[in-house]
Design a protein around this motif. Sequence first.
Motif, PDB file in Angstrom:
ATOM      1  N   LEU A 157       0.812  -1.209   0.000  1.00  0.00           N
ATOM      2  CA  LEU A 157       0.000   0.000   0.000  1.00  0.00           C
ATOM      3  C   LEU A 157       0.852   1.268   0.000  1.00  0.00           C
ATOM      4  N   ILE A 158       1.893   1.303   0.809  1.00  0.00           N
ATOM      5  CA  ILE A 158       2.728   2.508   0.889  1.00  0.00           C
ATOM      6  C   ILE A 158       3.389   2.801  -0.450  1.00  0.00           C
ATOM      7  N   GLU A 159       3.925   1.792  -1.103  1.00  0.00           N
ATOM      8  CA  GLU A 159       4.574   2.006  -2.390  1.00  0.00           C
ATOM      9  C   GLU A 159       3.574   2.387  -3.474  1.00  0.00           C
ATOM     10  N   GLU A 160       2.365   1.843  -3.400  1.00  0.00           N
ATOM     11  CA  GLU A 160       1.325   2.238  -4.355  1.00  0.00           C
ATOM     12  C   GLU A 160       0.994   3.727  -4.203  1.00  0.00           C
ATOM     13  N   ILE A 161       1.000   4.206  -2.973  1.00  0.00           N
ATOM     14  CA  ILE A 161       0.732   5.624  -2.724  1.00  0.00           C
ATOM     15  C   ILE A 161       1.843   6.474  -3.332  1.00  0.00           C
ATOM     16  N   ARG A 162       3.078   6.106  -3.069  1.00  0.00           N
ATOM     17  CA  ARG A 162       4.198   6.871  -3.634  1.00  0.00           C
ATOM     18  C   ARG A 162       4.160   6.846  -5.161  1.00  0.00           C
ATOM     19  N   SER A 163       3.797   5.710  -5.708  1.00  0.00           N
ATOM     20  CA  SER A 163       3.787   5.561  -7.165  1.00  0.00           C
ATOM     21  C   SER A 163       2.777   6.486  -7.832  1.00  0.00           C
ATOM     22  N   ILE A 164       1.557   6.564  -7.282  1.00  0.00           N
ATOM     23  CA  ILE A 164       0.549   7.403  -7.936  1.00  0.00           C
ATOM     24  C   ILE A 164       0.843   8.893  -7.711  1.00  0.00           C
ATOM     25  N   ILE A 165       1.496   9.242  -6.608  1.00  0.00           N
ATOM     26  CA  ILE A 165       1.917  10.633  -6.434  1.00  0.00           C
ATOM     27  C   ILE A 165       2.825  11.042  -7.590  1.00  0.00           C
ATOM     28  N   LYS A 166       3.802  10.205  -7.897  1.00  0.00           N
ATOM     29  CA  LYS A 166       4.727  10.510  -8.987  1.00  0.00           C
ATOM     30  C   LYS A 166       4.033  10.476 -10.346  1.00  0.00           C
ATOM     31  N   LYS A 167       2.971   9.693 -10.455  1.00  0.00           N
ATOM     32  CA  LYS A 167       2.240   9.617 -11.718  1.00  0.00           C
ATOM     33  C   LYS A 167       1.478  10.908 -11.987  1.00  0.00           C
ATOM     34  N   VAL A 168       0.815  11.443 -10.971  1.00  0.00           N
ATOM     35  CA  VAL A 168       0.011  12.656 -11.181  1.00  0.00           C
ATOM     36  C   VAL A 168       0.847  13.924 -11.089  1.00  0.00           C
ATOM     37  N   ASN A 169       1.985  13.837 -10.394  1.00  0.00           N
ATOM     38  CA  ASN A 169       2.848  15.024 -10.242  1.00  0.00           C
ATOM     39  C   ASN A 169       4.301  14.566 -10.131  1.00  0.00           C
ATOM     40  N   PRO A 170       4.965  14.384 -11.263  1.00  0.00           N
ATOM     41  CA  PRO A 170       6.350  13.882 -11.247  1.00  0.00           C
ATOM     42  C   PRO A 170       7.310  14.746 -10.431  1.00  0.00           C
TER      43      PRO A 170
END
Length: 331
Positions: A157-170
């Motif tokens: 879950l934590i890595e999924e959160i970090r991943s989508i943050i970078k997806k919407v705002n690199p």
Amino acid sequence: MKKLLLLCIAAAGLCHAQDELLSEVNPLKFSRDFSQYDQQTALFCAQISEVAYWDERNIKILKEQVNKSYPEYRTDYTLINDTYGIHHNQVLLWANQDFMVIAFRGTEPSVLKDWLTDSKYWNYRNADGYDEELSYLPPGHGGFRRSLIHLMKEKNLIEEIRSIIKKVNPLADTKTYPIYLTGHSLGAALAQLFIVPLEYNKLSFKGAYHFAPPLAVSCQMNAELREKYGNVVYDIVNYKDYVPRAGRNGTAHFGKFYRICDDGYVYKEEEAYVKFRLSEYFNEFKLHALPNHIALLRKKENSLVSINERSKDNKPFPCMELKGKPRVLCP
């Protein structure tokens, strides 16, 4: 209503229900200051909590409609589905370049696994030598803790959160990007427990709205969480809903307590519970349902100004006439 709404969205047409939903998930209406109750932000969180119950096909359609309606925001999502063994948990990460709302899906009446999770009222705390990442998970309701642990360890879950943050705002710094939590029923319980692990992993928790939240966190840590996070957490409970007070086994809520009364108005109250007549429990499922909360929260009489006006007479329980001595949790 949900089926009607999905039909409208799937057809990319217009209907009143679709217009309401798209208006209430407008990112411009989301206040990132959770220091006081905000009607539009509560509705945003409630609607995302409702969307967390949807299947992914319809969530994708909604995302496309949101991006079409609000092109200045880059909205995207990740749906995490955990159905391993006894677990049946879903988490919706709904994010744009400015903030994310994490919605844990609640109990589904037709899913036995959800009821099994809800029924495990015994309290647990971490034993010595426990996994370091989970060592800060608050002690509390055993079933809820096990579900959250599985989401963190097996679904990353934590890595999924970090991943989508970078997806919407690199360009975003994951340590400061604002994250808000929400959920209904079982989902609200998981949201309560997830605040501390979120911050332990150097992610920026900024506030939460919990709808019909069960009791999840043990009294031994309740005071600490209330002091640290209570000013930006809102627990919204319908007045005779049994779920938010079931299994009072040394657990409590730690946010600001708002009660929806039988007149449909919201009051800010102290958290305490009184006995009801047996006949008064018959409305439980209707009162517990999230669409019921949404319909009442959007009433013009439930703005912050109106709530404060109704709740300022210094009565501890302005919503209800007491029929017995109130039971205060974690006295």
